[in-house]
Motif scaffolding. Structure first.
Motif: not given
Ligand code: FAD
Length: 388
Positions: A86-105
Motif C-alpha cells: 500500500t502506498w502514499a505519495a508526496v510530490p516534491s512540488e509540495w515543498f513550496g518551491q517550483s523545483a523538484n528534488a535532486l538525486g545526486l551522490s
C-alpha cells in the motif's frame, strides 16, 4: 602544509554541506577562512542522497546550482510503501518551491561545494583530522589537527566552528556526559539495474526500521536503510544479509532490488542520538549542521537543515562583527530555535511512529486515503512559508 604564523578569522572543522557552505558564505563576507576535512574529496558518504527542493535556492546563492543540477537527476515524488505495497505519495512540488528534488551522490555534491570554497580563497586542509581544541583559559582559539602522516599542527582563529556532523568531534571535548549507546545502524550503497520508476524516491517500511531508494547520477540508484542495532547484531552487521532478510520483507523493496547489482562497497554508521545539542558550548566555539541538531533521515531534510543552519550562522557572524562572542551566540541560538525547533519536534514524533511497525503501516494506509493530510504532515517537516 600549515604556516605556523597563520591566523584565520574562522576555522571550520568538517567539509560536509554545513561546513563548506558556511566557508563559502564567510569568504564572501571577506573573512579569512580555514576549512579542515579528515577525508580527501571526492569521497562516498552514507546518506539517502535525496536533496530536498528547497536546497536549490541555497545552491544558487552558493554558486553551485548549474553544476549540481546538470549532474543530478530530478526526483518528482517520494512514495512510502507498507510491507504489502500500500502506498502514499508526496510530490516534491509540495515543498513550496517550483523545483523538484535532486538525486545526486554526496561524493559529487560535497566535492562541488568544497571546490567552490577553494575558488573563493578558503584555505582547504584535506586529510587533516581535527583532534582537539586550542584553549586560552575558557576561550577557544583554534584547533589541533593531525595529518595522514601523523604530524600534529595548530590552526588558530578568532572563531572556531564544529561542522563535523553527528560525531561532534570538537564539542565532545567539552561535553562531559557519557556517550549513549547507538540504537540504530544505517547502511548504504549504489546499485545498477534497480527497478524504480524514473523520478521516484521510494521509502520502504519494515519491522525494525525503514529504507529509501532513489536515482542518482550515471543511471545508478542509492539504497540507504536503517535497522535497530539489535537486528544488525543478529545478522553480524552484514549489509547484504540484512537487506535480503529484513529490508526485503517489504514487497516493493524486494521487487525493486532483487535483480539489481551492488556497484559500490557498502558503508555503515551507527546512529546514536537525534535532536538539538549545545550550539555555543564555550566562548569562541559554535556548532553547525548535524553537530548542532540532527533531524530524522526519513524527512529527507538533513542537508537542508545543514545549509539553512550555516546561512543563519553566517548572518549572525556578520551582524555581530566587532561585538562580543555572547552577542553572536545569542543571535545564532535565537534564530536556530525559531527556524528548527518546531520541525525537530514534529520529526521526533514521526520517528517514534516509524519504528513501531503497526503505527508506521497504519499511517501510510491512512495517508494513502487522504492527500490533504499527507500534504499537511509533509509540510510540517519543512520551514513554514513565512521563513522561506
Ligand atoms: C541514514 C541517513 C540517511 C540520510 N539521508 C538523507 C537524505 O536523503 N537527505 C537529506 O537531506 N539528509 C539525509 N541525511 C542527513 C544528512 O546526511 C545530514 O543531515 C548532513 O550530511 C549534515 O551535514 P553536515 O555538514 O552537518 O555533516 P556531515 O555531512 O556529516 O559532514 C561532516 C564532515 O566532517 C568531516 N569530519 C568528521 N570528523 C572530522 C574530524 N575529526 N576532522 C575533520 N573533519 C571531520 C566528515 O568527514 C564530513 O565530511 C541522512 C542521514 C543519515 C544518517
Amino acid at each position: 602544509m600549515i604556516d605556523e604564523t597563520n591566523h584565520f578569522d574562522v576555522v571550520i572543522a568538517g567539509a560536509g554541506p554545513a561546513g563548506s557552505s558556511l566557508a563559502i558564505r564567510l569568504a564572501k563576507q571577506g573573512l579569512r577562512v580555514a576549512l579542515v576535512e579528515q577525508k580527501r574529496f571526492p569521497r562516498h558518504k552514507l546518506c539517502g542522497e535525496f536533496i530536498s527542493p528547497e536546497c536549490l535556492s541555497h545552491f544558487q546563492e552558493l554558486g553551485v546550482l548549474d553544476e549540481l543540477t546538470a549532474t543530478g537527476i530530478e526526483l518528482k515524488r517520494t512514495v512510502f510503501y507498507t510491507r504489502k505495497s500500500t502506498w502514499a505519495a508526496v510530490p516534491s512540488e509540495w515543498f513550496g518551491q517550483s523545483a523538484n528534488a535532486l538525486g545526486l551522490s554526496r561524493s559529487k555534491m560535497d566535492h562541488a561545494l568544497l571546490e567552490r570554497a577553494r575558488d573563493l580563497n578558503v584555505e582547504i586542509f584535506e586529510e587533516h583530522n581535527a583532534v582537539g581544541l586550542i584553549r586560552d583559559g575558557t576561550n577557544i582559539c583554534g584547533i589541533r589537527v593531525k595529518t595522514s602522516d601523523a604530524n600534529t599542527n595548530e590552526i588558530r582563529a578568532d572563531l572556531t566552528i564544529d561542522a563535523t556532523g553527528r560525531s561532534r568531534v570538537l564539542v565532545r571535548h567539552l561535553d562531559t556526559a557519557p556517550r549513549t549507546k547507538a540504537d540504530f545502524v544505517a547502511f548504504k550503497t549504489h546499485f545498477t539495474g534497480a527497478n524504480v520508476p524514473e523520478g521516484d524516491c521510494e521509502i520502504y517500511a519494515y519491522r525494525g526500521g525503514y529504507g529509501g531508494c532513489s536515482g542518482v547520477e550515471n543511471g545508478r540508484h542509492n539504497l540507504c536503510f536503517i535497522v535497530s542495532a539489535i537486528l544488525a547484531k543478529q545478522y553480524s552487521g552484514d549489509a547484504q544479509s540484512i537487506m535480503r532478510n529484513v529490508l526485503f520483507t517489504n514487497e516493493r523493496a524486494k521487487n525493486a532490488l532483487t535483480n539489481a547489482t551492488v556497484a559500490e562497497p557498502w558503508l555503515a554508521v551507527a546512529i546514536e542520538n537525534y535532536g538539538r545539542f549545545n550550539l555555543a558550548p564555550a566562548e569562541g566555539l559554535i556548532a553547525v549542521g548535524d553537530a548542532a541538531a540532527f533531524i530524522d533521515p526519513f524527512t529527507g531534510s538533513g542537508m537542508l537543515l545543514a545549509l539553512e543552519c550555516s546561512r543563519i550562522a553566517a548572518a549572525a557572524i556578520e551582524t555581530n562583527k566587532g561585538r562580543s562572542f555572547n552577542e553572536l551566540a545569542d543571535t545564532y541560538s535565537r534564530e536556530h530555535s525559531r527556524s528548527f525547533d518546531k520541525r525537530l519536534r514534529v520529526s521526533s514524533l514521526l520517528r517514534n511512529m516509524a519504528f513501531v511497525p503497526f503505527l508506521a503501516e497504519s499511517t501510510i494506509k491512512l495517508l494513502s486515503l487522504s492527500t490533504a493530510l499527507t500534504r499537511r504532515i509533509a509540510r510540517s517537516t519543512r520551514p513554514s512559508t513565512r521563513n522561506q
